[in-house]
Design a protein around this motif. Structure first.
Motif, PDB file in Angstrom:
ATOM      1  N   LEU A 188       0.808  -1.219   0.000  1.00  0.00           N
ATOM      2  CA  LEU A 188       0.000   0.000   0.000  1.00  0.00           C
ATOM      3  C   LEU A 188       0.844   1.273   0.000  1.00  0.00           C
ATOM      4  N   GLY A 189       2.151   1.130   0.154  1.00  0.00           N
ATOM      5  CA  GLY A 189       3.028   2.301   0.109  1.00  0.00           C
ATOM      6  C   GLY A 189       2.899   3.211   1.314  1.00  0.00           C
ATOM      7  N   VAL A 190       2.672   2.616   2.504  1.00  0.00           N
ATOM      8  CA  VAL A 190       2.492   3.408   3.724  1.00  0.00           C
ATOM      9  C   VAL A 190       3.342   2.805   4.842  1.00  0.00           C
ATOM     10  N   ARG A 191       3.372   3.498   5.995  1.00  0.00           N
ATOM     11  CA  ARG A 191       4.061   2.967   7.157  1.00  0.00           C
ATOM     12  C   ARG A 191       3.202   1.901   7.829  1.00  0.00           C
ATOM     13  N   ARG A 192       3.857   1.032   8.606  1.00  0.00           N
ATOM     14  CA  ARG A 192       3.132  -0.052   9.276  1.00  0.00           C
ATOM     15  C   ARG A 192       2.054   0.477  10.213  1.00  0.00           C
ATOM     16  N   VAL A 193       2.334   1.618  10.854  1.00  0.00           N
ATOM     17  CA  VAL A 193       1.347   2.167  11.786  1.00  0.00           C
ATOM     18  C   VAL A 193       0.057   2.522  11.062  1.00  0.00           C
ATOM     19  N   GLY A 194       0.163   2.938   9.806  1.00  0.00           N
ATOM     20  CA  GLY A 194      -1.027   3.248   9.024  1.00  0.00           C
ATOM     21  C   GLY A 194      -1.849   2.004   8.758  1.00  0.00           C
ATOM     22  N   VAL A 195      -1.170   0.895   8.440  1.00  0.00           N
ATOM     23  CA  VAL A 195      -1.871  -0.370   8.218  1.00  0.00           C
ATOM     24  C   VAL A 195      -2.562  -0.819   9.493  1.00  0.00           C
ATOM     25  N   THR A 196      -1.872  -0.668  10.628  1.00  0.00           N
ATOM     26  CA  THR A 196      -2.441  -1.068  11.916  1.00  0.00           C
ATOM     27  C   THR A 196      -3.739  -0.316  12.198  1.00  0.00           C
ATOM     28  N   LYS A 197      -3.726   0.990  11.979  1.00  0.00           N
ATOM     29  CA  LYS A 197      -4.919   1.806  12.237  1.00  0.00           C
ATOM     30  C   LYS A 197      -6.061   1.427  11.292  1.00  0.00           C
ATOM     31  N   ALA A 198      -5.744   1.256  10.009  1.00  0.00           N
ATOM     32  CA  ALA A 198      -6.788   0.927   9.034  1.00  0.00           C
ATOM     33  C   ALA A 198      -7.366  -0.458   9.304  1.00  0.00           C
ATOM     34  N   ALA A 199      -6.507  -1.428   9.628  1.00  0.00           N
ATOM     35  CA  ALA A 199      -6.982  -2.779   9.920  1.00  0.00           C
ATOM     36  C   ALA A 199      -7.824  -2.790  11.192  1.00  0.00           C
ATOM     37  N   SER A 200      -7.414  -2.010  12.184  1.00  0.00           N
ATOM     38  CA  SER A 200      -8.184  -1.925  13.423  1.00  0.00           C
ATOM     39  C   SER A 200      -9.574  -1.350  13.165  1.00  0.00           C
ATOM     40  N   ALA A 201      -9.654  -0.347  12.286  1.00  0.00           N
ATOM     41  CA  ALA A 201     -10.951   0.250  11.950  1.00  0.00           C
ATOM     42  C   ALA A 201     -11.870  -0.773  11.290  1.00  0.00           C
ATOM     43  N   LEU A 202     -11.318  -1.579  10.390  1.00  0.00           N
ATOM     44  CA  LEU A 202     -12.124  -2.608   9.731  1.00  0.00           C
ATOM     45  C   LEU A 202     -12.534  -3.691  10.717  1.00  0.00           C
ATOM     46  N   GLN A 203     -11.649  -3.993  11.669  1.00  0.00           N
ATOM     47  CA  GLN A 203     -11.958  -5.020  12.652  1.00  0.00           C
ATOM     48  C   GLN A 203     -13.028  -4.543  13.624  1.00  0.00           C
ATOM     49  N   GLN A 204     -12.967  -3.265  14.005  1.00  0.00           N
ATOM     50  CA  GLN A 204     -13.969  -2.714  14.910  1.00  0.00           C
ATOM     51  C   GLN A 204     -15.362  -2.709  14.289  1.00  0.00           C
ATOM     52  N   GLN A 205     -15.402  -2.628  12.963  1.00  0.00           N
ATOM     53  CA  GLN A 205     -16.678  -2.675  12.255  1.00  0.00           C
ATOM     54  C   GLN A 205     -17.138  -4.115  12.002  1.00  0.00           C
ATOM     55  N   LYS A 206     -16.376  -5.067  12.529  1.00  0.00           N
ATOM     56  CA  LYS A 206     -16.676  -6.496  12.394  1.00  0.00           C
ATOM     57  C   LYS A 206     -16.700  -6.949  10.932  1.00  0.00           C
ATOM     58  N   LEU A 207     -15.834  -6.325  10.133  1.00  0.00           N
ATOM     59  CA  LEU A 207     -15.711  -6.714   8.730  1.00  0.00           C
ATOM     60  C   LEU A 207     -14.648  -7.779   8.549  1.00  0.00           C
ATOM     61  N   ILE A 208     -13.622  -7.725   9.400  1.00  0.00           N
ATOM     62  CA  ILE A 208     -12.525  -8.688   9.326  1.00  0.00           C
ATOM     63  C   ILE A 208     -12.067  -9.033  10.740  1.00  0.00           C
ATOM     64  N   THR A 209     -11.324 -10.120  10.851  1.00  0.00           N
ATOM     65  CA  THR A 209     -10.502 -10.367  12.029  1.00  0.00           C
ATOM     66  C   THR A 209      -9.058 -10.390  11.552  1.00  0.00           C
ATOM     67  N   TYR A 210      -8.148  -9.889  12.390  1.00  0.00           N
ATOM     68  CA  TYR A 210      -6.755  -9.776  11.973  1.00  0.00           C
ATOM     69  C   TYR A 210      -5.873  -9.994  13.200  1.00  0.00           C
TER      70      TYR A 210
END
Length: 247
Positions: A188-210
């Motif tokens: 995605l061309g970003v820092r790991r912290v950005g991936v962590t935040k985006a994945a957490s947002a998707l997980q909080q919406q119960k769209l994914i588990t990670y």
């Protein structure tokens, strides 16, 4: 650089292993090419190509998935496409490109049918069926790369991550797969912290588990709703393009 492991000459028609491009060739042409292939095993993280380095082999994936990363200043990366059993890696050598233009990294382990650059170029010059397939496939791959580049420039990270996960699901045909934060950051061309935040947002919406790189899509419809329209565009381009390839 991690390199694929040799598995020797396959001894069977490469189409049996599952590459759709090879399976679409006339039987006589495929039989002719079979003797020129090796079967190799590739593992997650193996680097098959580096930008600016000579291309030694052309790969036809059987059940592996290869991520294509554009590289800037030797360290910043962005995924511009991927190659699975529907395609080929390195076909540009037939057009005179001796050096790789992207970093090719194995995203899912598996096997691939491999041919030397010189053998591939010689066969490409002689086989009309191979030329037609690869011209159509290359055009489709380029269209997808353009759409992904537009997405990376104009859309928010959460939507881009959703798009990337959906495309990976489609390519692997599974709701469960393994992608580390580091790998997603590279694609995605970003820092790991950005991936962590985006994945957490998707997980909080119960769209994914990670957890520890293990991803499961829980709500495909919801994830598609969060994703930008680029997912549908890339999916449609791929579906229409592949339909035109395999005719």
């Amino acid at each position: 650089m991690n390199l694929p492991r040799e598995a020797g000459r396959s001894g069977v028609s490469p189409s049996a292993a599952g590459n759709r491009l090879l399976a679409s060739l006339p039987e006589s042409d495929l039989h002719h090419l079979a003797a020129l292939f090796d079967t190799v095993t590739v593992d997650v993280g193996d680097v098959l190509y580096e930008p600016g380095h000579p291309i030694a082999h052309v790969y036809f994936p059987d059940d592996c998935l290869i991520s294509l990363l554009a590289v800037a200043e030797g360290r910043m990366t962005l995924e511009v496409g991927s190659v699975g059993r529907e395609g080929v890696l390195g076909a540009s050598v037939a057009l005179g490109h001796e050096l790789a233009q992207v970093r090719a990294v194995v995203q899912r382990s598996g096997s691939a049918s491999r041919m030397s650059r010189d053998d591939f170029c010689a066969e490409f010059a002689q086989l009309d069926s191979l030329q037609r397939l690869l011209y159509r496939y290359t055009d489709t791959l380029l269209a997808q790369a353009i759409q992904i580049a537009v997405c990376s420039r104009f859309h928010v990270l959460e939507a881009r991550l959703a798009r990337s996960l959906l495309i990976t699901r489609d390519r692997l045909q599974s709701e469960k797969f393994h992608l580390t934060h580091e790998f997603l950051a590279h694609t995605l061309g970003v820092r790991r912290v950005g991936v962590t935040k985006a994945a957490s947002a998707l997980q909080q919406q119960k769209l994914i588990t990670y957890s520890r790189g293990n991803i499961e899509i829980l709500d495909s419809a919801g994830l598609e709703a969060v994703s930008c329209r680029c997912y549908e565009l890339v999916k449609d381009v791929g579906a229409i393009g592949m339909a035109n390839v395999f005719i």
